[in-house]
Design an enzyme around this catalytic site. Structure first.
Site, PDB file in Angstrom:
ATOM      1  N   ALA A 143     -23.334  41.515 -41.193  1.00 61.47           N
ATOM      2  CA  ALA A 143     -22.342  42.440 -40.188  1.00 61.47           C
ATOM      3  C   ALA A 143     -21.922  41.317 -39.616  1.00 61.47           C
ATOM      4  CB  ALA A 143     -23.099  43.259 -39.396  1.00 61.47           C
ATOM      5  N   HIS A 151     -26.427  75.214 -17.753  1.00 60.00           N
ATOM      6  CA  HIS A 151     -28.152  75.384 -16.930  1.00 60.00           C
ATOM      7  C   HIS A 151     -28.695  75.804 -17.927  1.00 60.00           C
ATOM      8  CE1 HIS A 151     -31.491  73.702 -15.029  1.00 60.00           C
ATOM      9  NE2 HIS A 151     -32.390  75.361 -15.085  1.00 60.00           N
TER      10      HIS A 151
HETATM   11  P1  NAD Z   1     -18.623  42.613 -33.968  1.00 60.12           P
HETATM   12  O1  NAD Z   1     -18.193  41.368 -33.730  1.00 60.12           O
HETATM   13  O2  NAD Z   1     -18.478  43.529 -32.977  1.00 60.12           O
HETATM   14  O3  NAD Z   1     -19.927  41.932 -34.156  1.00 60.12           O
HETATM   15  C1  NAD Z   1     -20.456  40.840 -35.630  1.00 60.12           C
HETATM   16  C2  NAD Z   1     -21.686  39.982 -34.555  1.00 60.12           C
HETATM   17  O4  NAD Z   1     -21.853  38.907 -35.669  1.00 60.12           O
HETATM   18  C3  NAD Z   1     -21.300  39.426 -32.993  1.00 60.12           C
HETATM   19  O5  NAD Z   1     -21.964  39.455 -31.881  1.00 60.12           O
HETATM   20  C4  NAD Z   1     -21.078  37.905 -33.824  1.00 60.12           C
HETATM   21  O6  NAD Z   1     -21.489  37.036 -32.650  1.00 60.12           O
HETATM   22  C5  NAD Z   1     -22.525  38.071 -34.230  1.00 60.12           C
HETATM   23  N1  NAD Z   1     -22.488  36.935 -35.700  1.00 60.12           N
HETATM   24  C6  NAD Z   1     -21.847  36.073 -36.106  1.00 60.12           C
HETATM   25  N2  NAD Z   1     -21.999  35.179 -37.177  1.00 60.12           N
HETATM   26  C7  NAD Z   1     -23.198  34.868 -37.176  1.00 60.12           C
HETATM   27  C8  NAD Z   1     -24.064  34.317 -37.293  1.00 60.12           C
HETATM   28  N3  NAD Z   1     -23.865  33.227 -38.041  1.00 60.12           N
HETATM   29  N4  NAD Z   1     -24.964  34.387 -37.119  1.00 60.12           N
HETATM   30  C9  NAD Z   1     -26.047  35.328 -35.948  1.00 60.12           C
HETATM   31  N5  NAD Z   1     -25.114  36.276 -35.525  1.00 60.12           N
HETATM   32  C10 NAD Z   1     -23.723  35.912 -36.106  1.00 60.12           C
HETATM   33  O7  NAD Z   1     -18.506  43.481 -34.985  1.00 60.12           O
HETATM   34  P2  NAD Z   1     -19.027  44.699 -36.285  1.00 60.12           P
HETATM   35  O8  NAD Z   1     -20.440  45.222 -35.716  1.00 60.12           O
HETATM   36  O9  NAD Z   1     -18.975  44.188 -37.486  1.00 60.12           O
HETATM   37  O10 NAD Z   1     -17.526  45.218 -36.221  1.00 60.12           O
HETATM   38  C11 NAD Z   1     -16.377  45.266 -36.150  1.00 60.12           C
HETATM   39  C12 NAD Z   1     -15.381  45.626 -35.858  1.00 60.12           C
HETATM   40  O11 NAD Z   1     -15.637  47.091 -35.987  1.00 60.12           O
HETATM   41  C13 NAD Z   1     -15.663  45.841 -34.259  1.00 60.12           C
HETATM   42  O12 NAD Z   1     -14.339  46.001 -33.911  1.00 60.12           O
HETATM   43  C14 NAD Z   1     -15.680  47.192 -33.653  1.00 60.12           C
HETATM   44  O13 NAD Z   1     -16.053  47.769 -32.642  1.00 60.12           O
HETATM   45  C15 NAD Z   1     -15.662  48.310 -34.811  1.00 60.12           C
HETATM   46  N6  NAD Z   1     -16.460  49.322 -35.355  1.00 60.12           N
HETATM   47  C16 NAD Z   1     -17.282  49.846 -34.184  1.00 60.12           C
HETATM   48  C17 NAD Z   1     -17.837  50.726 -34.509  1.00 60.12           C
HETATM   49  C18 NAD Z   1     -18.119  51.815 -33.403  1.00 60.12           C
HETATM   50  O14 NAD Z   1     -17.318  51.421 -32.644  1.00 60.12           O
HETATM   51  N7  NAD Z   1     -19.276  53.003 -33.581  1.00 60.12           N
HETATM   52  C19 NAD Z   1     -18.649  50.784 -35.984  1.00 60.12           C
HETATM   53  C20 NAD Z   1     -18.425  50.198 -36.320  1.00 60.12           C
HETATM   54  C21 NAD Z   1     -16.889  49.068 -36.181  1.00 60.12           C
END
Ligand code: NAD
Length: 491
Positions: free
Chosen positions: A280, A456
Site C-alpha cells: 500500500a 443532548h
Molecule cells: P500514501 O502515499 O498516502 O501512503 C503510502 C505510504 O507508503 C507513504 O507514507 C510512503 O512513505 C510509504 N512507502 C512507500 N514505499 C515504501 C517502502 N518501500 N517501504 C516502506 N514504506 C513505503 O498512499 P496510499 O495510502 O496508498 O493512498 C493513495 C492515495 O489515495 C492518497 O492520496 C490517499 O489520500 C488516497 N486515499 C484516501 C483515502 C481516504 O481518504 N480515506 C482512502 C484511500 C486512498
C-alpha cells in the site's frame, strides 16, 4: 454494443465517482452524453463505479463494518452484560457480502445511465486529438473512433507497483487483492502507513491478524493535524498494530508458504517472515496511454494532468477531473464535485468548487476527519490562532456507547474568531466533520458554533464544547482548580 452516434456533446472517459457523476449531470442538463469505461470485476464482468467502488473505499468500508462488528462481539458485548458462547468468523462469507454490496451499487449506476440515456461503452479510450477518441473494445472486437465536442478525462488512479516487492496477489497482494483475501493471515505485514495501509490494517488487525506496518517516513500521518496523528498512533498501537516508522522495505519474496520481507531502519537491516504482505505504497494517476503523443496532453513528471482552476487541460474542449488531476487530493468526493462542476460549466452554468472546505477522512477505527488548516500550517504562516479541544470522553453519549476515545480540535483566528480548521479523531468522525464543513462553508466564527444548540446527548456536543472553550466557563468541564476525579473511564 450501444448504437454509436456520430458526435456526442460530451464523452466521459472513466466511470468512477468523478466520471459517472459527471456523465449523469451532463445528461441531466440535456447534453448528449457517452461514457467509456474498461473495468472488469473478479469474474471478468463489466461493472461501473471504478476502483473507488470495486476495490477502494466502498469495498474497504464494507469490510471495516464487518471487522468492527466482529471486534465488538469479541471485546465489547461483555461490558454490556451480553454473553455469546461461541464466536467464529467466516472471512469468505464476509468477502461475499462485500461483493454483493458493490455489485448492487455498480448496477445502480448502470440503471442511472440507462434512465438518463447515457451511451455506455466497455472499452479502453485513447485521446488521439482534442474532441476525438480511439476506442479498443474489451470484448476484442474491432477498434473504432468516437467524436465528442467535449471530452472529460476521469480515469482515476491505481497502486504504484514496487519492483522489489512484486505482487502475485496470492502472498504479496495489492490493496485490491487485500480486500479479497478469503482466509485470515496469522501474521500480516503492510508496506505503507498512509490512508490505505491504515484502513487495511484496521480491517485485518480487528479480525485477528498480527499486523505490522512498515512505513519509510519517520513521521506518522504527516497530513492531518499532528496532535491528531499522535493520538492516532497511540490508539492504533494500543489496539495491537505494530507501527514501525523509518522502516523502508527493500525486498520481499515468497519463500515456501511465507513472504520474507527485508527492510532497513536507523538500526540497520531486518528480515521479517509473514504469511501475507500487502503493498500500500501509494497510487499513481492512470494517464499512461490515455493520450497519443501527438495529442500533446500536458502532464507533470508524475503523470498528473495539468489543469486550470476550471479543470480545463491544455487542449481545447478537454477536461480532467478526479485522481488524475493536479488539483486537490485523491478523494472520491473531490472527484464527484469536479465532475458536476465541469458538466455545469459545459452547459453554460457558472458554479465554483471550494477546495478550502474539502473534508478529508481516514476510515480507520476510530476514524480521522478534518477540514481546513492544521495548527502546524497556521503557526508556520504566523497566523494568530486560538485552539479549543474537547475529548469525546466528556460527552454522555460517548460514555453510553463505550466509544470514548478521541477528541474534537477547533482552530479559530485569534482576532476575527473565524474558523480556520477542525480536526476530529473518534467514532463517527466521518459524519461529524460535515457540521464543520458547513460551518466553514458559511464562514462561521467559533462564537456561531458556541451559540448553536446541539442535541443532548450526542457526539456532536464535543464539537459544540470545543467551540465553547473560547467562551468560558464550559458546562461540562470542571473548574481549573478542581481536584482530579477519583475514577476515570476510557475504552
Ligand atoms: P500514501 O502515499 O498516502 O501512503 C503510502 C505510504 O507508503 C507513504 O507514507 C510512503 O512513505 C510509504 N512507502 C512507500 N514505499 C515504501 C517502502 N518501500 N517501504 C516502506 N514504506 C513505503 O498512499 P496510499 O495510502 O496508498 O493512498 C493513495 C492515495 O489515495 C492518497 O492520496 C490517499 O489520500 C488516497 N486515499 C484516501 C483515502 C481516504 O481518504 N480515506 C482512502 C484511500 C486512498
Amino acid at each position: 454494443m450501444p448504437k454509436i452516434s456520430p458526435t456526442y456533446d460530451v464523452i466521459v472517459i472513466g466511470a468512477g465517482p468523478a466520471g459517472y457523476s459527471s456523465a449523469i449531470r451532463c445528461a441531466q442538463l440535456g447534453l448528449k452524453t457517452a461514457c467509456v469505461d474498461n473495468w472488469r470485476n473478479k469474474k471478468g464482468q463489466r461493472i461501473l463505479g471504478g476502483s473507488h467502488l470495486n476495490s477502494g473505499c466502498v469495498a474497504s468500508i464494507t469490510l471495516l463494518e464487518s471487522a468492527r462488528l466482529y471486534h465488538s462481539v469479541n471485546h465489547e458485548l461483555k461490558k454490556h452484560g451480553i454473553h455469546v458462547d461461541t464466536i467464529s468468523v467466516d472471512i469468505a462469507a464476509m468477502i461475499q457480502r462485500k461483493d454483493a454490496i458493490i455489485d448492487a451499487l455498480g448496477h445502480k449506476i448502470t440503471d442511472l445511465f440507462n434512465q438518463y440515456k447515457i451511451d455506455s461503452f466497455h472499452a479502453t479510450a485513447k485521446l488521439v486529438k482534442p474532441r476525438q477518441l480511439h476506442l479498443t473494445p474489451i470484448d476484442g472486437s474491432e477498434p473504432y473512433r468516437l467524436d465528442g465536442k467535449h471530452i472529460i478525462l476521469a480515469t482515476g488512479s491505481s497502486p504504484i507497483p514496487l519492483p522489489y516487492a512484486k505482487v502475485d496477489n496470492e502472498f504479496i497482494v495489492d490493496s485490491f487483492a487485500a480486500l479479497n483475501m478469503t482466509t485470515l493471515p496469522k501474521k500480516l505485514a503492510i508496506i505503507g502507513a498512509g490512508a490505505i495501509g491504515l484502513e487495511l490494517a484496521s480491517i485485518w488487525n480487528r479480525l485477528g491478524a498480527e499486523t505490522i506496518l512498515l512505513e519509510a517516513q519517520e513521521s506518522f500521518l504527516p497530513l492531518p493535524d499532528q496532535q491528531i496523528s499522535r493520538e492516532a498512533y497511540r490508539i492504533y498501537s494500543q489496539q495491537g498494530m505494530d507501527l514501525r516508522l523509518g522502516a523502508r522495505v527493500t525486498a520481499a519474496k515468497k519463500t515456501g508458504k511465507k513472504v520474507v520481507v527485508e527492510y532497513q531502519d536507523q538500526e540497520g537491516s531486518h528480515t521479517l517472515r509473514v504469511d501475507r504482505l500487502i503493498v500500500a505504497s501509494g497510487r499513481k494517476p492512470n494517464t499512461e496511454n490515455l493520450a497519443a503523443p501527438e495529442a500533446n496532453l500536458l502532464l507533470d513528471e508524475n503523470g498528473y494532468v495539468h489543469v486550470d482552476e476550471n479543470c480545463r487541460t491544455n487542449l481545447p474542449g478537454v477536461y480532467a477531473i478526479g485522481d488524475i488531476s493536479l488539483l486537490g487530493p485523491m478523494l472520491a468526493h473531490k472527484g464527484i464535485e469536479e465532475g458536476v462542476f465541469v458538466a455545469e460549466q459545459i452547459a453554460g452554468q457558472h458554479t465554483a468548487i471550494h477546495y478550502d472546505t474539502l473534508p478529508s477522512v481516514i476510515y480507520t477505527h476510530p476514524e480521522i476527519a478534518w477540514v481546513g488548516q492544521t495548527e502546524q500550517a497556521l503557526r508556520a504562516m504566523g497566523e494568530p490562532i486560538k485552539i479549543g479541544i474537547f475529548p469525546f470522553s466528556g460527552t454522555a453519549r460517548a460514555q453510553a456507547s463505550g466509544r470514548t476515545q478521541g477528541m474534537v480540535k477547533i482552530i479559530a483566528h485569534a482576532d476575527s474568531d473565524a474558523l480556520l480548521g477542525v480536526h476530529i479523531i473518534g467514532s463517527k468522525a466521518s459524519e461529524l466533520i460535515a457540521e464543520a464543513v458547513l460551518a466553514m462553508e458559511f464562514s462561521a466564527s467559533s462564537e456561531d458554533l458556541a451559540r448553536t444548540i446541539h442535541a443532548h446527548p450526542t457526539r456532536s456536543e464535543a464539537f459544540h464544547e470545543a467551540a465553547l472553550t473560547f467562551k468560558k466557563p464550559m458546562p461540562h468541564v470542571p473548574p481549573s482548580d478542581a481536584a482530579p476525579p477519583k475514577t476515570s473511564k476510557t475504552d
